[in-house]
Design an enzyme around this catalytic site. Structure first.
Site, PDB file in Angstrom:
ATOM      1  N   SER A 163       7.437 -10.372   4.489  1.00  0.00           N
ATOM      2  CA  SER A 163       8.551  -9.431   4.583  1.00  0.00           C
ATOM      3  C   SER A 163       8.719  -8.922   6.010  1.00  0.00           C
ATOM      4  O   SER A 163       9.817  -8.561   6.415  1.00  0.00           O
ATOM      5  CB  SER A 163       8.331  -8.262   3.622  1.00  0.00           C
ATOM      6  OG  SER A 163       7.091  -7.625   3.896  1.00  0.00           O
ATOM      7  N   GLU A 164       7.630  -8.862   6.763  1.00  0.00           N
ATOM      8  CA  GLU A 164       7.664  -8.513   8.178  1.00  0.00           C
ATOM      9  C   GLU A 164       6.857  -9.546   8.959  1.00  0.00           C
ATOM     10  O   GLU A 164       5.860 -10.075   8.463  1.00  0.00           O
ATOM     11  CB  GLU A 164       7.075  -7.121   8.424  1.00  0.00           C
ATOM     12  CG  GLU A 164       7.886  -5.983   7.845  1.00  0.00           C
ATOM     13  CD  GLU A 164       7.305  -4.625   8.212  1.00  0.00           C
ATOM     14  OE1 GLU A 164       7.076  -4.375   9.426  1.00  0.00           O
ATOM     15  OE2 GLU A 164       7.075  -3.820   7.300  1.00  0.00           O
ATOM     16  N   VAL A 182       0.876  -1.166   0.000  1.00  0.00           N
ATOM     17  CA  VAL A 182       0.000   0.000   0.000  1.00  0.00           C
ATOM     18  C   VAL A 182       0.917   1.220   0.000  1.00  0.00           C
ATOM     19  O   VAL A 182       1.912   1.266   0.735  1.00  0.00           O
ATOM     20  CB  VAL A 182      -0.926   0.019   1.233  1.00  0.00           C
ATOM     21  CG1 VAL A 182      -1.691   1.337   1.317  1.00  0.00           C
ATOM     22  CG2 VAL A 182      -1.892  -1.157   1.203  1.00  0.00           C
ATOM     23  N   ARG A 211      -5.659   2.871   6.478  1.00  0.00           N
ATOM     24  CA  ARG A 211      -7.036   3.106   6.047  1.00  0.00           C
ATOM     25  C   ARG A 211      -7.780   1.790   5.780  1.00  0.00           C
ATOM     26  O   ARG A 211      -8.866   1.808   5.207  1.00  0.00           O
ATOM     27  CB  ARG A 211      -7.059   3.977   4.786  1.00  0.00           C
ATOM     28  CG  ARG A 211      -6.345   5.312   4.944  1.00  0.00           C
ATOM     29  CD  ARG A 211      -6.531   6.197   3.739  1.00  0.00           C
ATOM     30  NE  ARG A 211      -5.632   7.354   3.790  1.00  0.00           N
ATOM     31  CZ  ARG A 211      -5.669   8.378   2.930  1.00  0.00           C
ATOM     32  NH1 ARG A 211      -6.603   8.392   1.983  1.00  0.00           N
ATOM     33  NH2 ARG A 211      -4.815   9.380   3.033  1.00  0.00           N
ATOM     34  N   GLY A 212      -7.178   0.674   6.180  1.00  0.00           N
ATOM     35  CA  GLY A 212      -7.830  -0.612   6.013  1.00  0.00           C
ATOM     36  C   GLY A 212      -7.747  -1.184   4.612  1.00  0.00           C
ATOM     37  O   GLY A 212      -8.438  -2.166   4.297  1.00  0.00           O
ATOM     38  N   LEU A 226      -5.191  -2.773   3.036  1.00  0.00           N
ATOM     39  CA  LEU A 226      -4.584  -4.098   2.966  1.00  0.00           C
ATOM     40  C   LEU A 226      -5.566  -5.170   3.423  1.00  0.00           C
ATOM     41  O   LEU A 226      -5.652  -6.253   2.820  1.00  0.00           O
ATOM     42  CB  LEU A 226      -3.307  -4.145   3.805  1.00  0.00           C
ATOM     43  CG  LEU A 226      -2.564  -5.491   3.815  1.00  0.00           C
ATOM     44  CD1 LEU A 226      -2.222  -5.938   2.400  1.00  0.00           C
ATOM     45  CD2 LEU A 226      -1.310  -5.407   4.665  1.00  0.00           C
ATOM     46  N   PHE A 261       7.607 -17.880  -4.240  1.00  0.00           N
ATOM     47  CA  PHE A 261       6.804 -17.299  -5.307  1.00  0.00           C
ATOM     48  C   PHE A 261       6.692 -15.798  -5.107  1.00  0.00           C
ATOM     49  O   PHE A 261       7.002 -15.283  -4.056  1.00  0.00           O
ATOM     50  CB  PHE A 261       5.398 -17.926  -5.340  1.00  0.00           C
ATOM     51  CG  PHE A 261       4.763 -18.093  -3.996  1.00  0.00           C
ATOM     52  CD1 PHE A 261       4.095 -17.039  -3.388  1.00  0.00           C
ATOM     53  CD2 PHE A 261       4.844 -19.306  -3.338  1.00  0.00           C
ATOM     54  CE1 PHE A 261       3.519 -17.197  -2.157  1.00  0.00           C
ATOM     55  CE2 PHE A 261       4.263 -19.476  -2.091  1.00  0.00           C
ATOM     56  CZ  PHE A 261       3.604 -18.412  -1.492  1.00  0.00           C
ATOM     57  N   TYR A 266       0.940 -10.395   8.895  1.00  0.00           N
ATOM     58  CA  TYR A 266       0.008 -11.307   8.234  1.00  0.00           C
ATOM     59  C   TYR A 266      -0.725 -12.275   9.168  1.00  0.00           C
ATOM     60  O   TYR A 266      -1.659 -12.944   8.740  1.00  0.00           O
ATOM     61  CB  TYR A 266       0.737 -12.062   7.125  1.00  0.00           C
ATOM     62  CG  TYR A 266       1.184 -11.119   6.039  1.00  0.00           C
ATOM     63  CD1 TYR A 266       0.279 -10.649   5.093  1.00  0.00           C
ATOM     64  CD2 TYR A 266       2.497 -10.660   5.988  1.00  0.00           C
ATOM     65  CE1 TYR A 266       0.671  -9.758   4.108  1.00  0.00           C
ATOM     66  CE2 TYR A 266       2.899  -9.768   5.003  1.00  0.00           C
ATOM     67  CZ  TYR A 266       1.983  -9.309   4.068  1.00  0.00           C
ATOM     68  OH  TYR A 266       2.367  -8.424   3.112  1.00  0.00           O
TER      69      TYR A 266
END
Length: 421
Positions: free
Chosen positions: A140-141, A106, A113-114, A116, A421, A145
């Site tokens: 990545s972090e 994003v 702002r929601g 993602l 991937f 997730y």
């Protein structure tokens, strides 16, 4: 502010690409040495895509194996991600369809702002509609997730060893042969070798189209060209391969380093022969290996197991169980047992064994309770059930239910995926 989440059209491809980290020159990884990278830099330099790059990437977005989604704010693309269609090998050897989340971003000016959450929701709905019971990603972090149902399922080690510290426990005679080959031949070798590897290795991923092309390309940090080592058995069949680099360094502390970027072996003989050469390469003093499995057997082949020093452990494949029943029926189990699992508020009777399983909704009392995140971590068998229970993330309701589920889920080897991937 009007927000719309939807797939992009071909005409919107370049605008979509300019949002993504790899196209706009923004960082793609946390600023730490990664377990998948054998070099010394924290990450390779980030370079914005050229117009020619954008043309090529936009054409790739039309392929049927990639499904981009974008967040439009007042008609402009402010965030995006994509699902790629791949397969993952589950215990028992079945290759199960997996929706692979990739290239997620994003724009910094549209954060909080929601967007993602809405993008992720649209993509996971798309996976369910296509019958994919699993979704996966490489994070990545580590803090992002889990809130969307993903949890680490495979892990990687990065390790190094000084050449002078290496001594193997046993004498070894190679009945096959080693050969250095060019990139074109290496690409053909890896295409076949990886297919044989993923047929037997839990957690391995099917490669994206073009994965084995351009193996001689210079890395972004200028670490030198790749060298390709191949092992053939006594019949001349390829049963192992490695990709390594010998970068030149201005700092004597980093000079003489051999960096192993990829390594696969189907047999113990190929494994021993390949490492025997890489760990004793002329005019080198240290070997660094990336993307290595957590149960690397090399340590136990050395007279001094401390010679192999871990320098990084990192989660790799994160899983999201989109359909509990279908996912649990897709794999086989190491023992035979019947357990009732409460997963995210639903109860399932799992009748499992080495030949497969049936999983049905039930009103019976649960033996264990856990969430979808916990099931994602446990699904391939790389983390013990008791380990999560001690962290307060799995609740046991009947005696020995933890050890019984652990006995069901554990594979012979730790799950591992060298290809992403």
């Amino acid at each position: 502010m009007t927000i719309e989440i939807r797939p992009i059209t071909p005409a919107e491809a370049k605008e979509y690409l300019r949002v993504l980290p790899y196209a706009n020159g923004f960082p793609q990884e946390e600023p730490e040495p990664s377990a998948w990278y054998a070099g010394r830099a924290a990450w390779p330099p980030q370079v914005p895509a050229t117009p020619a790059d954008l043309d090529r990437y936009a054409e790739q977005l039309q392929a049927d194996w990639i499904r981009p989604q974008a967040a439009f704010v007042d008609g402009k693309i402010a965030g995006g991600s994509a699902i790629v269609s791949v397969e993952v090998t589950v215990p028992g050897g079945r290759q199960v369809a997996l929706g692979g989340v990739t290239s997620t971003a994003v724009l910094p000016t549209y954060r909080r702002r929601g967007l993602l959450r809405q993008i992720m929701g649209a993509m996971l709905d798309d996976c369910r509609e296509r019958g994919e019971s699993l979704a996966g990603l490489s994070a990545s972090e580590g803090t992002i997730y889990g809130r969307y149902g993903f949890s680490p399922a495979t892990f990687q080690h990065r390790w190094e060893v000084r050449r002078t510290d290496v001594a193997f426990r046993d004498e070894f005679t190679d009945t096959g042969s080693l050969e250095l080959v060019d990139a074109a031949e290496a690409g053909s070798v890896w295409q076949v070798l990886h297919e044989r590897i993923r047929a037997v290795r839990v957690g391995e991923i099917s490669p994206l189209p073009g994965r084995w092309q351009g193996l001689d390309a210079l890395p972004a940090d200028g670490a030198g060209r790749a060298h390709h080592l191949v092992h053939r058995d006594a019949a001349g069949e390829v049963d192992g391969a490695a990709i390594f680099r010998l970068p030149w360094a201005t700092d004597p502390a980093d000079a003489g380093e051999l960096q192993v970027e990829a390594f696969e072996a189907l047999t113990q003989e190929a494994y021993r022969a390949l490492w025997g050469l890489l760990l004793d390469f002329d005019l080198t003093k240290r070997v660094v290996a990336a993307r290595r499995p957590v149960d690397e057997p090399l340590r136990w082949m050395l007279t001094n197991p401390r010679a192999l020093k871990l320098t990084r452990t990192r989660d790799n494949l994160w899983l999201n169980i989109l359909d509990v029943r279908r996912a649990l029926e897709a794999r086989t189990y190491a023992a035979s047992d019947v357990l009732v699992l409460e997963v995210a508020g639903g109860s399932y009777r799992l009748d499992a064994g080495p030949e497969g399983a049936s999983c049905t909704a039930t009103s019976e009392s649960a033996d264990l309770s856990l969430g979808l995140n916990e099931l994602g971590t446990l699904y391939l068998g790389g983390v013990g059930v008791s380990e999560l229970a001690h962290a307060g993330r799995v609740a046991e309701h009947t005696t020995r239910a933890l050890s019984r589920l652990d006995a069901l889920l554990r594979p012979d080897r730790a799950p591992h995926n060298a290809v992403g991937f």
